[in-house]
Design an enzyme around this catalytic site. Structure first.
Site, PDB file in Angstrom:
ATOM      1  CG  HIS A  82      -7.896  22.845  54.785  1.00 43.10           C
ATOM      2  ND1 HIS A  82      -7.820  23.823  53.826  1.00 43.10           N
ATOM      3  CD2 HIS A  82      -7.527  21.697  54.158  1.00 43.10           C
ATOM      4  CE1 HIS A  82      -7.437  23.294  52.680  1.00 43.10           C
ATOM      5  NE2 HIS A  82      -7.241  22.005  52.852  1.00 43.10           N
ATOM      6  CG  ASN A 131      -7.146  23.490  48.121  1.00 45.28           C
ATOM      7  OD1 ASN A 131      -7.712  23.742  49.183  1.00 45.28           O
ATOM      8  ND2 ASN A 131      -6.436  22.398  47.931  1.00 45.28           N
ATOM      9  CE1 TYR A 135     -12.267  15.794  51.699  1.00 45.98           C
ATOM     10  CE2 TYR A 135     -12.753  17.863  52.784  1.00 45.98           C
ATOM     11  CZ  TYR A 135     -11.983  17.124  51.900  1.00 45.98           C
ATOM     12  OH  TYR A 135     -10.946  17.711  51.244  1.00 45.98           O
TER      13      TYR A 135
HETATM   14 FE1  HDD Z   1      -9.302  18.119  51.920  1.00 45.77          FE
HETATM   15  C1  HDD Z   1     -10.443  19.631  54.707  1.00 45.77           C
HETATM   16  C2  HDD Z   1      -9.736  21.038  50.138  1.00 45.77           C
HETATM   17  C3  HDD Z   1      -7.824  16.688  49.154  1.00 45.77           C
HETATM   18  C4  HDD Z   1      -9.234  15.172  53.519  1.00 45.77           C
HETATM   19  N1  HDD Z   1      -9.947  19.966  52.350  1.00 45.77           N
HETATM   20  C5  HDD Z   1     -10.382  20.407  53.556  1.00 45.77           C
HETATM   21  C6  HDD Z   1     -10.763  21.778  53.486  1.00 45.77           C
HETATM   22  C7  HDD Z   1     -10.556  22.183  52.188  1.00 45.77           C
HETATM   23  C8  HDD Z   1     -10.044  21.032  51.483  1.00 45.77           C
HETATM   24  C9  HDD Z   1     -10.809  23.554  51.617  1.00 45.77           C
HETATM   25  C10 HDD Z   1     -11.268  22.621  54.630  1.00 45.77           C
HETATM   26  C11 HDD Z   1     -12.753  22.697  54.652  1.00 45.77           C
HETATM   27  C12 HDD Z   1     -13.201  23.602  55.758  1.00 45.77           C
HETATM   28  O1  HDD Z   1     -12.986  24.809  55.629  1.00 45.77           O
HETATM   29  O2  HDD Z   1     -13.743  23.088  56.734  1.00 45.77           O
HETATM   30  N2  HDD Z   1      -8.801  18.760  50.061  1.00 45.77           N
HETATM   31  C13 HDD Z   1      -9.168  19.959  49.486  1.00 45.77           C
HETATM   32  C14 HDD Z   1      -8.882  19.920  48.069  1.00 45.77           C
HETATM   33  C15 HDD Z   1      -8.329  18.706  47.806  1.00 45.77           C
HETATM   34  C16 HDD Z   1      -8.289  17.964  49.046  1.00 45.77           C
HETATM   35  C17 HDD Z   1      -9.166  21.046  47.099  1.00 45.77           C
HETATM   36  C18 HDD Z   1      -7.859  18.148  46.490  1.00 45.77           C
HETATM   37  C19 HDD Z   1      -8.604  18.145  45.437  1.00 45.77           C
HETATM   38  N3  HDD Z   1      -8.610  16.270  51.447  1.00 45.77           N
HETATM   39  C20 HDD Z   1      -8.073  15.869  50.255  1.00 45.77           C
HETATM   40  C21 HDD Z   1      -7.838  14.445  50.277  1.00 45.77           C
HETATM   41  C22 HDD Z   1      -8.253  14.000  51.506  1.00 45.77           C
HETATM   42  C23 HDD Z   1      -8.733  15.164  52.236  1.00 45.77           C
HETATM   43  C24 HDD Z   1      -7.270  13.635  49.139  1.00 45.77           C
HETATM   44  C25 HDD Z   1      -8.267  12.625  52.097  1.00 45.77           C
HETATM   45  C26 HDD Z   1      -8.362  11.540  51.426  1.00 45.77           C
HETATM   46  N4  HDD Z   1      -9.682  17.515  53.812  1.00 45.77           N
HETATM   47  C27 HDD Z   1      -9.636  16.246  54.240  1.00 45.77           C
HETATM   48  C28 HDD Z   1     -10.125  16.063  55.645  1.00 45.77           C
HETATM   49  C29 HDD Z   1     -10.554  17.507  56.027  1.00 45.77           C
HETATM   50  C30 HDD Z   1     -10.188  18.304  54.779  1.00 45.77           C
HETATM   51  C31 HDD Z   1      -9.182  15.373  56.563  1.00 45.77           C
HETATM   52  C32 HDD Z   1     -10.019  18.091  57.333  1.00 45.77           C
HETATM   53  C33 HDD Z   1     -11.165  18.769  57.997  1.00 45.77           C
HETATM   54  C34 HDD Z   1     -12.319  18.395  57.204  1.00 45.77           C
HETATM   55  O3  HDD Z   1     -11.952  17.587  56.166  1.00 45.77           O
HETATM   56  O4  HDD Z   1     -13.464  18.735  57.402  1.00 45.77           O
HETATM   57  O5  HDD Z   1     -11.175  15.183  55.695  1.00 45.77           O
END
Ligand code: HDD
Length: 706
Positions: free
Chosen positions: A76, A149, A363
């Site tokens: 993202h 999402n 997160y």
């Molecule tokens: Fe995630 C970012 C949505 C599964 C780990 N995720 C991130 C963002 C969104 C989502 C919208 C961007 C937020 C922003 O605008 O800063 N992610 C989802 C949805 C998921 C999902 C709807 C399934 C239900 N994500 C998911 C899993 C993991 C992560 C299973 C790890 C175990 N996601 C992350 C992250 C991020 C992230 C690596 C990257 C940047 C951040 O968190 O802040 O931790």
């Protein structure tokens, strides 16, 4: 007594205003506030000599610049944000004690960040991908985040597989290609070996993955959460956002061209809409399941690869979010905002959904490296509106100046403050779920039905939507060099529908499955199709008016005004910027020149009557504009001589009516008005065609090149 701070729509903005720079900005200064007298040349020995180390202004300026970048989000990375507010329609007291869901008069400030998942921070907006839809509510009980999402399900069941998924889908590790695309070997290699991904593949290859606008896509909390009321009664919930403008998508060819012509297409659309007062609005919905019904479905309600079909669990629309202000500074707000699904407030609780459980860890962890330490919640955009009081101290970039000598609990020296709050005073009390079990690395059997809902999705699509999915498979798998990988995916989707697998195989040069899979059945969930969406408004749609010297001014003014009255944004497109003269010698300002725009940035095109048609029909740009708009299913309107341009284009097989008749054409979204026709009825038909958004059947007219 309720001791919580009162919050209104403006509260977050007022908090942010406090960190705006000093309004006295007449002179340039160093970071120490010393006025700078000269910033064009570094301090040197002689006019042509070496620069001196003692030039503190030069060193400070360069050092700060050298450190301007922070790591982009691992996923993202590419996103756009906006401020707004949320209002509940009626008190939700029966279901949740969350304070922001009680009073319909209360406006809770929000910040929303939309994003693509795979691409780097500078990648194009219109790639095929899931879109992030993350909302931070600044409530009086603390920050609450729905990190969702634009698709209601996910690729995997358990968070432990997330690093594998992202490694597979990101550019390949040896040469770092392709950018912002799943169309390559490693993603499909991974996907072909993972049956649980099948349902999500159907969504990602559907039109949902190329939204026309962030303002025209749904949002979903995806994971299962809980609502808990003041009596402690809990219910499972899933969250939904639906845009008031309807759910609309781009054509794939258009999306690819936009990635070159305007890589910021969705970002620009959001920004400009808010600047023009077209505030994006989304209704907030919840699906609720009683605890005692937890096991009464043929899917596991903790499985994030499954929807709760609306036919089985109705959605209750309980509030509305309005986005009405652009950020002041992209980095300070959109880039530094930090979301986390574990940010919940009293009345909202978690579930054992294994994907959610992993997210609760990831997160916070990622922000520590991305934002440089444990004090990122002090960054203004992340600060809650409710007071923060605890004994956490120090660390990089600490800006709070804690006073006194006490930084522990319990204490007598500080009157035992700050102390834990009981539930009646707003203390967060975790829902007391009774759990018993053995420690095992396993999942419940019910998670293993990977195909029923993929079938339901496929069945619910219209013929056009199905064709788009098949073509998306042709593109994605066509970019895969390993034919074994292609075949494995065909075998996988053979489980969804035998015909789908055959149609996909045909386009990618692999044999159809050895044994044709069963048909997908007949079960449908109509709202999975975008065909059922809102199609009665032209609000905020962009309409190109092609005009060269000699157009009929009165007619243009009439049509333009009617479109504006209905909320659309018409723009005059001509060969050059400046003014363009009408048949009666008057002039109009040109909004866009041929060099700077194209049909792909508009929702519709209108060619006015007048002798300018003689010029237009000989201009390859104008002909291409119409061909391309036609190919992408966009409404096209032409009046009088303007019809000549349609005749000069490749729109063959379409009979042009000379009279106001033209119903057959209008059905295809090509609205004409001959010499006998009335402009009023043209306007009505044209508006109906624009409200329909796209006339996808036209894509099949292969004789139109574009
Ligand atoms: Fe995630 C970012 C949505 C599964 C780990 N995720 C991130 C963002 C969104 C989502 C919208 C961007 C937020 C922003 O605008 O800063 N992610 C989802 C949805 C998921 C999902 C709807 C399934 C239900 N994500 C998911 C899993 C993991 C992560 C299973 C790890 C175990 N996601 C992350 C992250 C991020 C992230 C690596 C990257 C940047 C951040 O968190 O802040 O931790």
């Amino acid at each position: 007594m309720d001791t919580r701070r009162k919050i209104n729509e403006k509260s977050k903005q007022e908090q942010l205003d406090r960190v705006h720079p000093d309004p006295e900005r007449e002179y340039l200064t160093t970071n120490q506030g010393v006025r700078v007298s000269h910033t064009d040349d570094a301090l040197k020995v002689g006019e042509r000599g070496p620069t001196l180390l003692e030039d503190f202004h030069f060193r400070e300026k360069l050092t700060h610049f050298d450190h301007e970048r922070i790591p982009e989000r691992i996923v993202h990375a590419r996103g756009s944000g906006a401020h707004g507010y949320f209002q509940v329609y009626e008190p939700m007291t029966e279901y949740t004690r969350a304070a922001f869901l009680q009073d319909p008069k209360k406006k809770t400030p929000v910040f929303v960040r939309f994003s693509t998942v795979v691409g780097f921070r500078g990648s194009a907006d219109t790639v095929r991908d899931v879109r992030g839809f993350a909302v931070k509510f600044y409530t009086e009980e603390g920050n609450y985040d729905i990190v969702g999402n634009n698709m209601p399900i996910f690729f995997i069941v358990d968070a432990i597989k997330f690093p594998d998924l992202i490694h597979a889908i990101k550019p390949e590790q040896h040469h770092q290609m392709p950018q912002a695309s799943s169309a390559h070997d490693t993603f499909w290699d991974f996907a072909g070996s993972l049956p649980e991904i099948t349902h999500m593949l159907m969504w990602v290859l559907s039109d949902r993955a190329i939204p026309r606008s962030y303002r025209m896509m749904q949002g979903f909390g995806v994971n299962t959460f809980r609502f808990v009321n003041a009596e402690g009664k809990a219910r499972f919930v899933k969250f939904h956002w639906r845009p008031l403008l309807g759910i609309h998508s781009l054509a794939w060819d258009e999306a690819q061209k936009l990635a070159g012509k305007d890589p910021d297409f969705n970002r620009r659309d959001l920004w400009e809409a808010i600047e023009m007062g077209d505030y994006p609005e989304y209704e907030f919905g919840v699906q609720m399941i009683e605890e005692e019904d937890e096991h009464n479905f043929d899917f596991d309600i903790l499985d994030a690869t499954k929807i709760w079909p609306e036919e089985e669990v109705a959605i209750r629309w309980i509030g509305k979010m309005t986005l009405n202000r652009n950020p002041d500074n992209f980095f300070a707000e959109t880039e530094q905002i930090a979301f986390c699904p574990a940010n919940v407030v009293p009345g909202i609780d978690l579930s054992n959904d294994p994907l959610l459980q992993g997210r609760l860890f990831s997160y916070l962890d990622t922000q520590l490296i991305r934002l440089g330490g444990p004090n990122f919640q002090e960054i203004p955009i992340n600060r809650p509106l409710s007071p923060v009081a605890n004994n956490q101290r120090e660390g990089y970039h600490r800006t709070t100046i804690d006073q006194g000598r006490v930084s522990y609990f319990p204490n007598a020296l500080g009157e035992n403050k700050p102390r834990p709050a009981p539930a009646e005073e707003g203390g967060y009390v975790h829902y007391q779920e009774k759990i018993e079990g053995r420690k095992i690395r396993a999942r419940s059997e019910k998670f293993n039905d990977h195909f029923s809902q993929a079938k339901l999705f496929w069945n619910s699509m219209s013929e056009v939507e199905k064709e788009h999915i098949v073509k998306a498979f042709h593109f994605e798998l066509g970019k895969v060099s390993d034919t074994g990988v292609r075949s494995r995916v065909v075998d996988l989707i053979n489980n969804v529908d035998g015909d789908l697998a055959i149609r996909v195989a045909q386009g990618i040069g692999v044999p159809p499955p050895a044994r044709k899979g069963a048909p997908s059945g007949t079960k449908k969930s109509p709202n999975l199709s975008q065909e059922t969406t809102v199609m009665d408004t032209i609000k905020s749609r962009r309409v190109a008016i092609l005009a060269m010297e000699g157009y009929n001014r009165d007619e243009v003014v009439q049509v333009e005004q009617a479109l504006k009255d209905a909320g659309a944004h018409p723009e005059i497109v001509s060969e050059f910027y400046g003014r363009v003269r009408s048949a009666d010698g008057k002039e109009m300002e040109v909004d866009r020149s041929y060099a700077t725009t194209g049909s792909i940035v508009y929702d519709a095109v209108y060619i006015p009557g007048g002798r300018h048609a003689e010029t237009l029909k000989n201009q390859s740009y104008a002909i291409h504009f119409v061909n391309e708009a036609f190919k992408h299913g966009k409404p096209i309107g032409a009046i009088g001589e303007g019809i000549e341009l349609l005749k000069a284009s490749a729109i063959k097989g379409v009979a042009f009516a000379d009279t106001s008749g033209g119903e057959a054409l209008a059905e295809m979204g090509v609205v004409t008005c001959g010499s006998q026709g009335s402009v009023e009825s043209f306007i009505d038909q044209f508006k109906t065609a624009i409200a329909r958004h796209r006339h996808w059947d036209r894509e099949r007219m292969e004789q139109v090149p574009a």
